[in-house]
Design a protein around this motif. Sequence first.
Motif, mmCIF file in Angstrom:
data_model
loop_
_atom_site.group_PDB
_atom_site.id
_atom_site.type_symbol
_atom_site.label_atom_id
_atom_site.label_comp_id
_atom_site.label_asym_id
_atom_site.label_seq_id
_atom_site.Cartn_x
_atom_site.Cartn_y
_atom_site.Cartn_z
ATOM 1 N N ALA A 89 0.830 -1.207 0.000
ATOM 2 C CA ALA A 89 0.000 0.000 0.000
ATOM 3 C C ALA A 89 0.864 1.255 0.000
ATOM 4 C CB ALA A 89 -0.928 -0.019 1.217
ATOM 5 N N ASP A 90 2.005 1.200 0.696
ATOM 6 C CA ASP A 90 2.894 2.368 0.712
ATOM 7 C C ASP A 90 3.482 2.637 -0.664
ATOM 8 O OD1 ASP A 90 2.427 2.704 3.381
ATOM 9 O OD2 ASP A 90 4.198 1.570 4.024
ATOM 10 N N VAL A 91 3.757 1.566 -1.416
ATOM 11 C CA VAL A 91 4.303 1.751 -2.759
ATOM 12 C C VAL A 91 3.283 2.444 -3.653
ATOM 13 C CG1 VAL A 91 5.216 0.584 -4.795
ATOM 14 C CG2 VAL A 91 5.842 -0.228 -2.510
ATOM 15 N N TYR A 92 2.036 1.956 -3.649
ATOM 16 C CA TYR A 92 0.989 2.608 -4.440
ATOM 17 C C TYR A 92 0.784 4.059 -3.988
ATOM 18 C CZ TYR A 92 -0.579 -1.663 -6.791
ATOM 19 O OH TYR A 92 -0.661 -2.778 -7.590
ATOM 20 N N ASP A 93 0.813 4.247 -2.678
ATOM 21 C CA ASP A 93 0.577 5.586 -2.140
ATOM 22 C C ASP A 93 1.666 6.552 -2.580
ATOM 23 O OD1 ASP A 93 -0.598 7.620 -0.709
ATOM 24 O OD2 ASP A 93 0.396 7.075 1.166
ATOM 25 N N GLN A 121 -3.426 11.003 -13.577
ATOM 26 C CA GLN A 121 -4.356 10.002 -13.073
ATOM 27 C C GLN A 121 -3.604 9.017 -12.191
ATOM 28 O OE1 GLN A 121 -5.957 7.652 -16.266
ATOM 29 N NE2 GLN A 121 -4.060 7.683 -17.455
ATOM 30 N N SER A 122 -4.262 8.540 -11.157
ATOM 31 C CA SER A 122 -3.641 7.616 -10.219
ATOM 32 C C SER A 122 -3.518 6.234 -10.842
ATOM 33 C CB SER A 122 -4.467 7.554 -8.932
ATOM 34 O OG SER A 122 -5.758 7.019 -9.210
ATOM 35 N N LEU A 123 -2.793 5.351 -10.156
ATOM 36 C CA LEU A 123 -2.608 3.997 -10.677
ATOM 37 C C LEU A 123 -3.921 3.220 -10.693
ATOM 38 C CD1 LEU A 123 0.781 2.902 -9.071
ATOM 39 C CD2 LEU A 123 0.361 3.866 -11.320
ATOM 40 N N LYS A 124 -4.793 3.490 -9.725
ATOM 41 C CA LYS A 124 -6.073 2.780 -9.696
ATOM 42 C C LYS A 124 -6.928 3.144 -10.896
ATOM 43 C CE LYS A 124 -6.144 2.447 -4.654
ATOM 44 N NZ LYS A 124 -6.889 2.803 -3.397
ATOM 45 N N ASP A 125 -6.907 4.439 -11.263
ATOM 46 C CA ASP A 125 -7.700 4.871 -12.421
ATOM 47 C C ASP A 125 -7.143 4.331 -13.726
ATOM 48 O OD1 ASP A 125 -9.243 6.267 -10.625
ATOM 49 O OD2 ASP A 125 -8.136 8.154 -10.899
ATOM 50 N N SER A 126 -5.840 4.099 -13.792
ATOM 51 C CA SER A 126 -5.224 3.627 -15.036
ATOM 52 C C SER A 126 -5.132 2.112 -15.109
ATOM 53 C CB SER A 126 -3.813 4.215 -15.161
ATOM 54 O OG SER A 126 -3.020 3.804 -14.058
ATOM 55 N N ASN A 127 -5.596 1.402 -14.052
ATOM 56 C CA ASN A 127 -5.557 -0.070 -14.027
ATOM 57 C C ASN A 127 -4.130 -0.596 -14.181
ATOM 58 O OD1 ASN A 127 -8.393 -0.256 -13.767
ATOM 59 N ND2 ASN A 127 -8.625 -0.039 -16.004
ATOM 60 N N PHE A 128 -3.190 0.129 -13.628
ATOM 61 C CA PHE A 128 -1.776 -0.309 -13.675
ATOM 62 C C PHE A 128 -1.502 -1.162 -12.443
ATOM 63 C CE2 PHE A 128 2.790 0.122 -13.083
ATOM 64 C CZ PHE A 128 3.271 -0.020 -14.382
ATOM 65 N N GLN A 129 -1.168 -2.414 -12.658
ATOM 66 C CA GLN A 129 -0.955 -3.348 -11.558
ATOM 67 C C GLN A 129 0.530 -3.640 -11.387
ATOM 68 O OE1 GLN A 129 -2.947 -7.077 -12.019
ATOM 69 N NE2 GLN A 129 -2.344 -7.855 -9.986
ATOM 70 N N ILE A 130 1.001 -3.604 -10.144
ATOM 71 C CA ILE A 130 2.400 -3.881 -9.834
ATOM 72 C C ILE A 130 2.538 -5.344 -9.425
ATOM 73 C CG2 ILE A 130 4.361 -3.292 -8.349
ATOM 74 C CD1 ILE A 130 3.166 -0.522 -8.018
ATOM 75 N N HIS A 131 3.462 -6.070 -10.069
ATOM 76 C CA HIS A 131 3.682 -7.493 -9.796
ATOM 77 C C HIS A 131 4.774 -7.615 -8.723
ATOM 78 C CE1 HIS A 131 1.334 -8.176 -13.446
ATOM 79 N NE2 HIS A 131 2.149 -7.317 -14.069
ATOM 80 N N PHE A 132 4.372 -7.519 -7.481
ATOM 81 C CA PHE A 132 5.350 -7.480 -6.394
ATOM 82 C C PHE A 132 6.169 -8.754 -6.293
ATOM 83 C CE2 PHE A 132 2.473 -4.095 -5.037
ATOM 84 C CZ PHE A 132 3.378 -3.123 -4.646
ATOM 85 N N LYS A 133 5.572 -9.922 -6.553
ATOM 86 C CA LYS A 133 6.303 -11.175 -6.404
ATOM 87 C C LYS A 133 7.460 -11.280 -7.400
ATOM 88 C CE LYS A 133 3.692 -12.834 -3.161
ATOM 89 N NZ LYS A 133 4.227 -13.054 -1.792
ATOM 90 N N ARG A 134 7.259 -10.712 -8.578
ATOM 91 C CA ARG A 134 8.291 -10.786 -9.615
ATOM 92 C C ARG A 134 8.959 -9.443 -9.885
ATOM 93 N NH1 ARG A 134 5.044 -12.530 -14.500
ATOM 94 N NH2 ARG A 134 3.328 -11.536 -13.380
ATOM 95 N N LEU A 135 8.647 -8.420 -9.092
ATOM 96 C CA LEU A 135 9.091 -7.058 -9.368
ATOM 97 C C LEU A 135 10.593 -6.898 -9.145
ATOM 98 C CD1 LEU A 135 8.288 -4.098 -10.011
ATOM 99 C CD2 LEU A 135 8.032 -3.768 -7.530
ATOM 100 N N LEU A 136 11.248 -6.263 -10.095
ATOM 101 C CA LEU A 136 12.651 -5.896 -9.964
ATOM 102 C C LEU A 136 12.809 -4.416 -9.620
ATOM 103 C CD1 LEU A 136 14.219 -7.846 -12.971
ATOM 104 C CD2 LEU A 136 14.397 -8.395 -10.542
ATOM 105 N N SER A 137 12.122 -3.569 -10.357
ATOM 106 C CA SER A 137 12.227 -2.134 -10.096
ATOM 107 C C SER A 137 11.078 -1.401 -10.758
ATOM 108 C CB SER A 137 13.565 -1.584 -10.615
ATOM 109 O OG SER A 137 13.624 -1.675 -12.028
ATOM 110 N N ILE A 138 10.815 -0.207 -10.218
ATOM 111 C CA ILE A 138 9.868 0.731 -10.818
ATOM 112 C C ILE A 138 10.626 2.034 -11.032
ATOM 113 C CG2 ILE A 138 7.721 2.006 -10.538
ATOM 114 C CD1 ILE A 138 6.743 -0.214 -8.704
#
Length: 564
Positions: free
Chosen positions: A124-128, A198-215
């Motif tokens: 949640a902190d990452v999205y925030d 627009q926020s990530l929720k509005d853009s339907n952008f999903q973060i794959h935390f299990k496989r995430l390397l970097s943003i």
Amino acid sequence: MEESSEYPDVYSVYESNDCAAGANHQRSNLGEEEGGEEEQQLRRRIKYFFMNPCEKYHARGRKPWKLFLQVVKIAIITVQLVSFGLSNQMVVTFKEENLVTFKHLFLKDYVDGGTETYALYRQADVYDHIDYVIEQYGLLRNITAGNHAYEKNGGIYTPMSLCQEYYRNGTIYPGNETFEIDAQVDTECLEISPMYPQSLKDSNFQIHFKRLLSIKITFILKAINLETVRYRELPDCYDFNVMILFNNQAHSGRIKVDLDNDVEINECRDWKVTGASARNVYFTVLFDCLIIITCITSLALCTRSVLSGIQLQFEYAVYCKNHSGKEVPWSERLEFMNGWYILIIVSDTLTIIGSILKIEIQTKLLTSYDVCSIFLGTGTMFVWIGVIRYMGYFKKYNILILTLRAAFPNVIRFICCAGIIYLSYCLCGWIVLGPYHEKFRTLNTVSECLFSLINGDDMFPTFKNMRQKSQLVWVFSRIYLYTFVSLFIYMILSLFITLITNTYDTIKQQQQSGIPTSELQRFMSVCKDLPNSGVYRLKKKQDCFLHCCVPRCREYKERLTSEA
């Protein structure tokens, strides 16, 4: 013979197989007065070559133009460096302050001077935090206290780019100690316009935390440095390529967040300054051109002197070969290569290149302040080091130069041996203590830590900060640190100081005794002609321009000598 009887004591003291003794022995057997005159002329020329500018002035009446030129060059180069340093300081300050501003604007709850790394631990902190960056980016013109603005490309604002890198496929079950992962890395990006954030929720952008390397979030902001107007310089326009990185490569549950920017400096397209007269940039350019001309002149004169020394060295080597059958050692050949002239040539070359880059920066053709600073700074450093040469004309001050020159070969050999031991400690400390001590995490930090220990700095914190999770490693660290400190401070450093001290004592005794220490000095010591004796003055018809480089001129002088 008449000439050999002039100096009976010198030749009686140095009865050896050197060049001077061999030449004297052959001259006494053959009795050739012409050969004796040739030898005396060579001695005078070599002695004149090693005279200082004042002695050369008394010897031939030639004004020390190179000395005057070097004094003028030191003054104008120092003025140039100070001027460029003050201008560069404003640029660096503007860059650093903008970097701090961006961290406060786009990193949520950022605090200056925080000792802990800025990191996130919950999804949640990452999205925030990402939504916070997007929101601040859209409100930039209303919230910033500076003159920041968005970049326009063809009348359209350049959008923010948000990209995440993650493994293509993977299933991870830590509880069962099983996983399946595809090492191929995919990238998914999202562009966000500053006009319609627009926020990530509005853009339907999903973060794959299990496989995430970097943003990675990147965007470009523009600004103008108005501080230079106060110093009557035209302001520069800056492009800040801001990058915010959420690093999750370790997959430890701790996502480190860092903000950095790349800066591009451009000339402003349209400007108007009222209330103050802007300094004309062409005056600065003309001053830099004057420095370039001065350095080119100094470079040409010093190069000519080096070539004269090389020619004289060859003549001396041929003379010794013909009269004594001995080869002149390289240690004596290098005596003719004036190291100060080499240093001046290098400094002139660096200053010329740095001045050219500075002119291009002043005219806004280049913005490579760092490269220009390296050339100008190194060139000025060498110029000021060259001042020691003139201090060496006084015997009491010359002992530093002689000690450094005499001790340099032994110092290099000593450092090579000590460096091997130092490298072994670096490798050992890195691999053993690295997991338990922050100062031993990388080879670079290990080297810096050990070098600080040699100089007696930061000793107690180095011992104290060692973690005691492993008793075996803790005991090893004590043995490692105690042996390193004892070996390098009490033994190697003491031997190094002793090496310099012994060389200093040797040079001091040689100066007090006044006995020549090399065959070249013995060869010159036979010539007792003083600089103001008049024997060093050349006839006007023999004085040829660049005679050291023109063979025809040398033949002309030899023909005049034979005719006389």
